[in-house]
Design an enzyme around this catalytic site. Structure first.
Site, PDB file in Angstrom:
ATOM      1  N   ASP A  21      -5.047 -13.754  -2.517  1.00 58.71           N
ATOM      2  CA  ASP A  21      -4.488 -13.041  -1.077  1.00 58.71           C
ATOM      3  C   ASP A  21      -4.251 -14.472  -0.390  1.00 58.71           C
ATOM      4  O   ASP A  21      -5.375 -14.971   0.441  1.00 58.71           O
ATOM      5  CB  ASP A  21      -5.121 -12.009  -0.373  1.00 58.71           C
ATOM      6  CG  ASP A  21      -4.321 -10.632  -0.908  1.00 58.71           C
ATOM      7  OD1 ASP A  21      -3.435 -10.700  -1.811  1.00 58.71           O
ATOM      8  OD2 ASP A  21      -4.739  -9.745  -0.324  1.00 58.71           O
TER       9      ASP A  21
ATOM     10  N   HIS B 284       0.996  -1.218  -0.005  1.00 56.37           N
ATOM     11  CA  HIS B 284      -0.074   0.083  -0.021  1.00 56.37           C
ATOM     12  C   HIS B 284       0.842   1.375  -0.068  1.00 56.37           C
ATOM     13  O   HIS B 284       1.791   1.117   0.532  1.00 56.37           O
ATOM     14  CB  HIS B 284      -0.548  -0.020   1.195  1.00 56.37           C
ATOM     15  CG  HIS B 284      -1.818  -1.045   1.699  1.00 56.37           C
ATOM     16  ND1 HIS B 284      -1.533  -1.985   2.250  1.00 56.37           N
ATOM     17  CD2 HIS B 284      -2.987  -1.177   1.547  1.00 56.37           C
ATOM     18  CE1 HIS B 284      -2.542  -2.961   2.303  1.00 56.37           C
ATOM     19  NE2 HIS B 284      -3.620  -2.378   1.928  1.00 56.37           N
TER      20      HIS B 284
ATOM     21  N   ASP C 162     -10.889 -11.289  10.759  1.00 57.45           N
ATOM     22  CA  ASP C 162      -9.651 -11.376   9.467  1.00 57.45           C
ATOM     23  C   ASP C 162      -8.339 -11.721  10.280  1.00 57.45           C
ATOM     24  O   ASP C 162      -7.725 -10.679  10.448  1.00 57.45           O
ATOM     25  CB  ASP C 162      -9.835 -10.304   8.705  1.00 57.45           C
ATOM     26  CG  ASP C 162      -9.175 -10.558   7.435  1.00 57.45           C
ATOM     27  OD1 ASP C 162      -8.908 -11.855   6.850  1.00 57.45           O
ATOM     28  OD2 ASP C 162      -8.734  -9.553   6.658  1.00 57.45           O
TER      29      ASP C 162
ATOM     30  N   ASP D   4      -5.741 -13.495   9.429  1.00 58.57           N
ATOM     31  CA  ASP D   4      -4.795 -13.285   8.434  1.00 58.57           C
ATOM     32  C   ASP D   4      -3.524 -14.255   8.820  1.00 58.57           C
ATOM     33  O   ASP D   4      -2.547 -13.834   9.223  1.00 58.57           O
ATOM     34  CB  ASP D   4      -4.116 -11.725   8.381  1.00 58.57           C
ATOM     35  CG  ASP D   4      -5.165 -11.099   7.500  1.00 58.57           C
ATOM     36  OD1 ASP D   4      -5.846 -11.502   6.772  1.00 58.57           O
ATOM     37  OD2 ASP D   4      -4.796  -9.715   7.722  1.00 58.57           O
TER      38      ASP D   4
ATOM     39  N   GLU E 258      -9.258 -13.652  -1.407  1.00 58.89           N
ATOM     40  CA  GLU E 258      -8.517 -13.890  -0.016  1.00 58.89           C
ATOM     41  C   GLU E 258      -9.188 -14.872   0.715  1.00 58.89           C
ATOM     42  O   GLU E 258     -10.543 -14.803   1.038  1.00 58.89           O
ATOM     43  CB  GLU E 258      -8.553 -12.569   0.781  1.00 58.89           C
ATOM     44  CG  GLU E 258      -7.734 -12.708   2.193  1.00 58.89           C
ATOM     45  CD  GLU E 258      -7.085 -11.569   2.696  1.00 58.89           C
ATOM     46  OE1 GLU E 258      -6.793 -10.320   1.775  1.00 58.89           O
ATOM     47  OE2 GLU E 258      -7.262 -11.402   3.983  1.00 58.89           O
TER      48      GLU E 258
ATOM     49  N   ASP F  23      -0.736 -12.369   2.405  1.00 63.91           N
ATOM     50  CA  ASP F  23      -1.388 -11.413   3.041  1.00 63.91           C
ATOM     51  C   ASP F  23      -1.810 -12.088   4.476  1.00 63.91           C
ATOM     52  O   ASP F  23      -2.844 -12.223   4.676  1.00 63.91           O
ATOM     53  CB  ASP F  23      -2.629 -11.017   2.357  1.00 63.91           C
ATOM     54  CG  ASP F  23      -3.472  -9.757   3.060  1.00 63.91           C
ATOM     55  OD1 ASP F  23      -2.930  -9.165   4.062  1.00 63.91           O
ATOM     56  OD2 ASP F  23      -4.573  -9.273   2.537  1.00 63.91           O
TER      57      ASP F  23
ATOM     58  N   HIS G 237     -11.348 -13.870   3.737  1.00 60.85           N
ATOM     59  CA  HIS G 237     -12.545 -13.030   3.200  1.00 60.85           C
ATOM     60  C   HIS G 237     -13.588 -13.982   2.925  1.00 60.85           C
ATOM     61  O   HIS G 237     -14.852 -13.622   3.050  1.00 60.85           O
ATOM     62  CB  HIS G 237     -12.129 -12.019   2.300  1.00 60.85           C
ATOM     63  CG  HIS G 237     -11.028 -11.021   2.607  1.00 60.85           C
ATOM     64  ND1 HIS G 237     -10.569  -9.916   1.929  1.00 60.85           N
ATOM     65  CD2 HIS G 237     -10.238 -10.987   3.968  1.00 60.85           C
ATOM     66  CE1 HIS G 237      -9.730  -9.176   2.445  1.00 60.85           C
ATOM     67  NE2 HIS G 237      -9.748  -9.769   3.699  1.00 60.85           N
TER      68      HIS G 237
ATOM     69  N   ASP H  86       2.409   2.106   3.350  1.00 56.55           N
ATOM     70  CA  ASP H  86       3.167   1.041   3.862  1.00 56.55           C
ATOM     71  C   ASP H  86       4.736   1.478   3.848  1.00 56.55           C
ATOM     72  O   ASP H  86       5.448   1.318   4.717  1.00 56.55           O
ATOM     73  CB  ASP H  86       2.906  -0.452   3.403  1.00 56.55           C
ATOM     74  CG  ASP H  86       1.625  -0.888   3.409  1.00 56.55           C
ATOM     75  OD1 ASP H  86       0.977  -0.537   4.337  1.00 56.55           O
ATOM     76  OD2 ASP H  86       1.416  -1.841   2.673  1.00 56.55           O
TER      77      ASP H  86
HETATM   78  C1  XLS Z   1      -7.707  -6.604   4.382  1.00 57.32           C
HETATM   79  C2  XLS Z   1      -7.236  -6.799   3.090  1.00 57.32           C
HETATM   80  C3  XLS Z   1      -6.069  -5.675   2.637  1.00 57.32           C
HETATM   81  C4  XLS Z   1      -5.939  -5.692   1.244  1.00 57.32           C
HETATM   82  C5  XLS Z   1      -5.268  -4.828   0.599  1.00 57.32           C
HETATM   83  O1  XLS Z   1      -8.711  -7.264   5.082  1.00 57.32           O
HETATM   84  O2  XLS Z   1      -6.848  -8.059   3.057  1.00 57.32           O
HETATM   85  O3  XLS Z   1      -4.844  -6.149   3.241  1.00 57.32           O
HETATM   86  O4  XLS Z   1      -5.352  -7.133   0.762  1.00 57.32           O
HETATM   87  O5  XLS Z   1      -5.513  -3.429   0.853  1.00 57.32           O
HETATM   88 NI    NI Z   2      -5.798  -8.971   1.340  1.00 56.41          NI
HETATM   89 NI    NI Z   3      -7.801  -9.374   4.731  1.00 56.62          NI
END
Ligand code: XLS
Ligand code: NI
Ligand code: NI
Length: 448
Positions: free
Chosen positions: A305, A110, A316, A318, A277, A348, A280, A113
């Site tokens: 992702d 991003h 989430d 991750d 993702e 991600d 998600h 970042d």
């Molecule tokens: C957040 C998202 C984010 C996207 C990029 O939940 O996964 O990290 O991948 O903005």
């Molecule tokens: Ni993501």
């Molecule tokens: Ni995410």
């Protein structure tokens, strides 16, 4: 030799060398057991199939904070200077050292970042330009490429009620200016895709929300992005990353099916594919494979992702995905649709809060890469032997000829079908779906 000494002190992951492939029998925790970049799987190398990417925000900006406490992960490069732009450069040196040592051909970021946000948009753009110039040099020196860029339109308080779906047109304008710049720098770094994740593009309560206008504004924003990409000659693929909720209660890019309907109703579908993702998908109440099937069936499978959630938690999380069974099912579908094209598998995913060692970053990515590589090998074998595809084809065979084919070709009608049922066809004979047999067969395939 002072020169060698200077180089050594610039090494951020001292004591960890490039991760090598040692094969399934290896017990070395810092070696790949399945990911062998140059090994061919069905005519393409693993590196070509998987196109692994490291997510800058998690690997190099995540410090383990959660809603109950600050970060726990301390990296030396974060205190290398008092000037945030200088720190950003050293941090990026560390990142590229990591990309090379782990053997990831791509990275993702991003805008906020990689470079600190300034007091004004002009200052933020200036900071970004300085870091992008540095990233460009590092990309050139290492051969690591940019999978995708994106803009952070969710952290700054100005975006608390969304970016393009903000009730205030001023915020919409700011977001437009920010994405304009993010597209330019993604192009500058040769990004192969550009991602739109609608972090706060949704609502908390309908009591203060005009849903129709917000959706119109989101579509207008995406349309402006398409126009600007065309204007500057950006050739990368645009990707929407669906997510149903978090941070907002409801997000407009709920899942792939919702986004397909949205994009088609605004005439935008030709310009977008999906960045799916895993975490998600499960937040939306779907499996990872379901989202891949929906996107692939619409010709909109773009990128992944790569992460996973914890089904006992509702957000989430991750995490790095080491579930070979889930990933094999995902890879079976991805291979069926011909792969990801300009996309890749972007981690991600973040370290757990107590995983504070530099080596943990390696263990995490090695595990994720190995799980995907293992799944790729299994999925390729399962697909090429037609283990399930032959059975699926047989299940639909009645549509391959006669009145079944007429239905698919649009040549049948209620009247023609009624005539058949009243005449020669009569009552259908039930056929077993054989679900348990197929589930057993999957286990046989995974462990044979
Ligand atoms: C957040 C998202 C984010 C996207 C990029 O939940 O996964 O990290 O991948 O903005
Ligand atoms: Ni993501
Ligand atoms: Ni995410």
């Amino acid at each position: 030799m002072p020169k060698a000494k200077a180089q050594k002190s610039a090494e951020h992951f001292a004591g960890i060398s490039k991760i090598a492939y040692e094969g399934p029998q290896s017990t070395n925790p810092l070696a790949f057991k399945h990911y062998n970049a140059d090994e061919k799987v069905g005519g393409k190398t693993m590196a070509e199939h998987l196109r692994f990417s490291i997510a800058y925000w998690h690997a190099f900006r995540g410090a383990g904070s959660d809603p109950f406490g600050p970060g726990t992960i301390v990296r030396k490069w974060e205190s290398s200077s008092k000037d945030p732009v200088s720190v950003a450069k050293v941090r990026m040196d560390a990142a590229f050292e990591f990309y090379q040592k782990i053997g990831a051909p791509f990275w993702c970021f991003h805008d906020r970042d990689i470079a600190p946000e300034g007091a004004t948009l002009a200052q933020s753009n200036k900071n970004l330009d300085a870091i992008v110039a540095h990233a460009k040099q590092l990309q050139k020196a290492t051969g690591v490429k940019l999978l995708w860029g994106t803009a952070n339109l969710f952290s700054n308080p100005r975006y608390m009620c969304g970016a393009s779906t903000n009730p205030d047109a001023h915020v919409f304008a700011y977001a437009a200016a920010q994405v304009k710049k993010a597209l330019e720098v993604t192009q500058e770094l040769g990004g192969e895709n550009y991602v739109f994740w609608g972090g706060r593009e949704g609502y908390e309560t309908l009591l203060n929300t005009d849903l129709k206008r917000e959706q119109d504004h989101l579509a207008a924003f995406l349309g402006m992005a398409v126009d600007y990409a065309k204007k500057i000659g950006f050739k990368g693929q645009f990707l929407i990353e669906p997510k149903p909720k978090e941070p907002t209660k409801h997000q407009y890019d709920f899942d792939c099916a919702t986004c397909i309907g949205f994009l088609r109703s605004y005439g935008l579908h030709k310009h977008f594919k999906f960045n799916i993702e895993t975490n998600h998908a499960t937040l939306a109440g779907h499996t990872f494979q379901h989202e891949i099937e929906v996107a692939g069936s619409a010709g909109m499978l773009g990128s992944i992702d790569a992460n996973t959630g914890d089904l006992l938690l509702g957000w989430d999380t991750d995490q790095f995905n080491t579930d070979v069974k889930e990933l094999t099912l995902a890879m079976m579908s991805i291979l069926k649709f011909g792969g990801l094209g300009s996309g890749g598998f972007n981690f991600d995913a973040k370290l757990r809060r107590p995983s504070i060692d530099l080596a943990d970053l390696f263990h995490a990515h090695i595990g994720g890469m190995d799980a995907y590589a293992h799944a790729l090998k299994l999925a390729h074998r399962i697909n090429s032997e037609g283990v399930f595809s032959k059975k699926v084809a047989a299940r639909y065979a009645s549509y391959d000829s006669g009145y079944g084919r007429d239905i698919e070709k649009g040549k049948a009608s209620f009247e023609s079908l009624e005539k058949l049922v009243l005449g020669q066809l009569g009552e259908p004979t039930p056929v077993s779906g054989k679900q348990e047999y197929l589930e057993n067969l999957l286990n046989t395939e995974l462990f044979r």
